[in-house]
Scaffold this active site. Structure first.
Site, PDB file in Angstrom:
ATOM      1  N   TYR A 133       1.449   3.195  12.521  1.00  0.00           N
ATOM      2  CA  TYR A 133       1.068   2.891  11.084  1.00  0.00           C
ATOM      3  C   TYR A 133      -0.563   2.753  10.746  1.00  0.00           C
ATOM      4  O   TYR A 133      -1.354   2.510  11.747  1.00  0.00           O
ATOM      5  CB  TYR A 133       1.928   1.766  10.275  1.00  0.00           C
ATOM      6  CG  TYR A 133       2.010   0.397  10.852  1.00  0.00           C
ATOM      7  CD1 TYR A 133       0.802  -0.099  11.488  1.00  0.00           C
ATOM      8  CD2 TYR A 133       3.096  -0.348  10.723  1.00  0.00           C
ATOM      9  CE1 TYR A 133       0.856  -1.331  11.959  1.00  0.00           C
ATOM     10  CE2 TYR A 133       3.076  -1.638  11.256  1.00  0.00           C
ATOM     11  CZ  TYR A 133       2.006  -2.259  11.869  1.00  0.00           C
ATOM     12  OH  TYR A 133       2.127  -3.539  12.244  1.00  0.00           O
ATOM     13  N   GLU A 134      -0.946   2.533   9.600  1.00  0.00           N
ATOM     14  CA  GLU A 134      -2.249   2.604   9.119  1.00  0.00           C
ATOM     15  C   GLU A 134      -2.983   3.704   9.724  1.00  0.00           C
ATOM     16  O   GLU A 134      -4.359   3.349  10.159  1.00  0.00           O
ATOM     17  CB  GLU A 134      -2.778   1.131   9.583  1.00  0.00           C
ATOM     18  CG  GLU A 134      -1.982   0.016   8.977  1.00  0.00           C
ATOM     19  CD  GLU A 134      -1.779  -0.066   7.363  1.00  0.00           C
ATOM     20  OE1 GLU A 134      -2.589   1.040   6.760  1.00  0.00           O
ATOM     21  OE2 GLU A 134      -1.016  -0.758   6.966  1.00  0.00           O
ATOM     22  N   GLY A 135      -2.639   4.772   9.875  1.00  0.00           N
ATOM     23  CA  GLY A 135      -3.124   5.758  10.540  1.00  0.00           C
ATOM     24  C   GLY A 135      -2.912   5.749  11.850  1.00  0.00           C
ATOM     25  O   GLY A 135      -3.299   5.168  12.738  1.00  0.00           O
ATOM     26  N   MET A 143       0.802  -1.139   0.029  1.00  0.00           N
ATOM     27  CA  MET A 143      -0.182  -0.055   0.060  1.00  0.00           C
ATOM     28  C   MET A 143       0.874   1.119   0.073  1.00  0.00           C
ATOM     29  O   MET A 143       1.634   1.661   0.978  1.00  0.00           O
ATOM     30  CB  MET A 143      -0.962  -0.147   1.168  1.00  0.00           C
ATOM     31  CG  MET A 143      -2.061   0.996   1.304  1.00  0.00           C
ATOM     32  SD  MET A 143      -3.310   0.808   2.248  1.00  0.00           S
ATOM     33  CE  MET A 143      -2.379   0.536   3.917  1.00  0.00           C
TER      34      MET A 143
END
Length: 590
Positions: free
Chosen positions: A456-458, A162
């Protein structure tokens, strides 16, 4: 061995607490899935995790990944373990049979990845994005792209990334500068650089499918101008560059001739510039990636890349919450085993030197972390069950309620469970005393590895803002109120639900006068929501069993965890009152 030790607990939570078999069989795709089948799948998963993945935990951390001229070599044993993983069918557990998947409920995949993270977080980073990439391609890619890439992603034969972050654009994706230029043949040429790309380059698979956020030439500024592109590491023979352009980037050795690599084709113009030196996750290559006029294809609609990417990100956020559970459980198991062997001093009331597990301070640490693990599992597994209901239920009201749950609870799980993974693992390290701070016992690696999950991932702060500002206050708190009112609760729990709903409505009113207020208190609000949800989870456990295994962490939750709700509620009320006073003072001054 964490997976085997967790198996009985998880079977109890799924079967007795959440009544999962009945819920599966109410949905057409899972009509034949019963408790026996689930147990068989999880038993085999536990064996695989404990035998193939867990033994690589320490060696992978110590060896790390090696970078050489654009190529990345993962630690010894990682490639062999991954090949065994995908060839055994583990990545395809919950994928659609039409895509080569096994069509099993999402929660079974969730348990598998929880165990994998607890056994070896660094290794698990490689397949961690597969499910999100699968969902993104399945729901947004063209039929041609799906035919070419979806089966390989579903099976795990090819891994995915991603590619969002750029050096100047972290949480603010509106600043992304990477460009995609359409070509006459329907492809695009992607140019730009991305950082912090987990698994951007490695030797685990023959191809890597990069999902890249970039801008088309005529795109508007900001996040509404972002598109999503599928850019593979390896092109199939004949792909792209048909207008007399070079067929591939130069070989890493510096030669200029394109070269075939197996049956995949030729290298795309995708370059790994370096890998990061990190605090933890040494077994996972975190890459700086450069796209030099790389061939790719649009996924979804132009300028709506975030819509497609959020499918992947939301799946990733649930899995990151599960990482938190797996890591905390791994830390707890190490601490519990050590406490059962180590003797120090006399516990209160004892006549001789005691095991440290008999000392109240250690018992409190262990029982408190157990309360988070058990309650967190109920919430995460229930969310996975709701994902299936949202997709497959024939009842519109049930689908709507399931979608509401997933939207509101996913950011709570990601933030609260990863926060507890780090702080709880640190508390488990404390059980070891000085021995925990040295590498011999392995607990310090868990603390290091767990820290990144809060980022990570927001980031967890972004999760809190997403919950309060974008989801709860967007409808004045009505969605959250409906979710809480639907939960069975004791009178004491119902009082906390009522208090939180009242605070939510007050926040909605106060935010009209003080738009900054929700951003100041979002973290406190998310913690308050997490605590009332955990209270519901423990109520479910208590209704199913009062055995000693569950009573100790239940008591710890009531004594040492739940009282935080009053603190968070107090902070929220105080800040609302301050906002009101400021508004009144401003009105008086006018």
């Amino acid at each position: 061995m964490p997976a085997r030790q967790s198996l009985a607990d998880i079977e109890f939570l799924l079967t007795e607490v959440l009544q999962a078999p009945a819920r599966w069989q109410a949905l057409a795709p899972f009509a034949d899935t019963d408790g026996d089948l689930a147990t068989q799948v999880l038993d085999e998963a536990a064996k695989f995790v404990d035998s193939a993945i867990a033994p690589l935990q320490r060696s992978g951390d110590e060896e790390g990944c090696r970078f050489d001229a654009g190529q990345v070599q993962t630690p010894a044993g990682f490639r062999e373990a991954y090949q065994a993983f995908w060839q055994a069918g583990w990545p395809s557990l919950s994928c659609d049979p039409a895509d080569g998947g096994q069509g099993l409920p999402a929660v079974l995949e969730c348990v598998l990845f929880e165990w994998l993270a607890g056994a070896n977080h660094g290794w698990t980073m490689a397949p961690g994005l597969l499910h999100g990439a699968y969902e993104c391609i399945k729901h947004h890619a063209s039929d041609d792209l799906k035919a070419r890439y979806l089966p390989k992603i579903a099976s795990g034969e090819w891994l995915a990334t991603m590619c969002l972050t750029e050096a100047h654009a972290g949480s603010d994706l509106g600043l992304v500068r990477t460009r995609g230029v359409p070509q006459a043949d329907g492809s695009v040429r992607v140019n730009g650089s991305k950082i912090f790309i987990s698994g951007g380059e490695h030797d685990l698979t023959d191809n890597i499918v990069h999902l890249v956020l970039a801008r088309l030439p005529d795109a508007p500024a900001g996040p509404k101008g972002l598109s999503l592109f599928l850019v593979p590491k390896m092109l199939e023979s004949g792909d792209g560059r048909r207008a007399g352009q070079p067929q591939a980037r130069p070989a890493p050795s510096g030669g200029s001739e394109p070269h075939e690599v197996g049956s995949v084709g030729v290298p795309n113009a995708v370059v790994c510039e370096r890998i990061e030196e990190k605090m933890g996750l040494h077994g996972s290559p975190t890459c700086v990636m450069r796209f030099d006029d790389a061939t790719g294809w649009l996924v979804g609609e132009p300028n709506k890349g975030l819509n497609a990417m959020f499918v992947m990100m939301n799946a990733a956020r649930l899995h990151v919450g599960l990482q938190g559970i797996g890591l905390l459980d791994a830390a707890w198991q190490k601490a519990s085993a050590y406490a059962a062997e180590r003797r120090q001093m006399r516990a209160p009331g004892a006549k001789d030197t005691s095991l440290i597990q008999d000392h109240p301070a250690i018992r409190r640490i262990l029982a408190t972390q157990r309360a988070w693990i058990d309650g967190g599992r109920v919430l995460a597994y229930h969310t996975a069950l709701q994902l299936d209901a949202a997709q497959h239920s024939t009842d519109a009201a049930e689908r709507a309620a399931a979608q509401r749950w997933c939207a509101l609870v996913t950011p709570v799980l990601k933030a609260a469970l990863t926060d507890q993974a780090f702080h709880g693992a640190s508390a488990c390290l404390q059980v070891f005393g000085g021995h925990g701070y040295v590498r011999e016992w392995g607990i310090e690696q868990i603390v290091r590895d767990a820290r990144v999950a809060m980022i990570y991932e927001g980031t967890n702060e972004i999760q809190a803002i997403d919950l309060l500002v974008r989801k709860v206050l967007a409808d004045g708190g009505e969605g959250l109120a409906a979710l809480l009112e639907a939960l069975p609760a004791t009178p004491a729990a119902r009082a906390r639900h009522t208090a939180l709903i009242d605070i939510t409505h007050q926040l909605a009113r106060a935010a009209r006068a003080d738009p900054e207020l929700p951003y100041w208190v979002a973290d406190d609000y998310l913690r308050a929501v997490a605590l009332v949800l955990l209270e519901w989870a423990w109520g479910r456990i208590d209704s199913a069993s009062r055995a000693e295994r569950w009573s100790s962490p239940a008591q710890a939750f009531a004594r040492w965890v739940l009282p935080e709700f009053d603190m968070r509620a107090g902070i929220l009320r105080e800040r609302i009152a301050q906002a009101r006073n400021t508004k009144a003072e401003s009105a008086a001054a006018v």
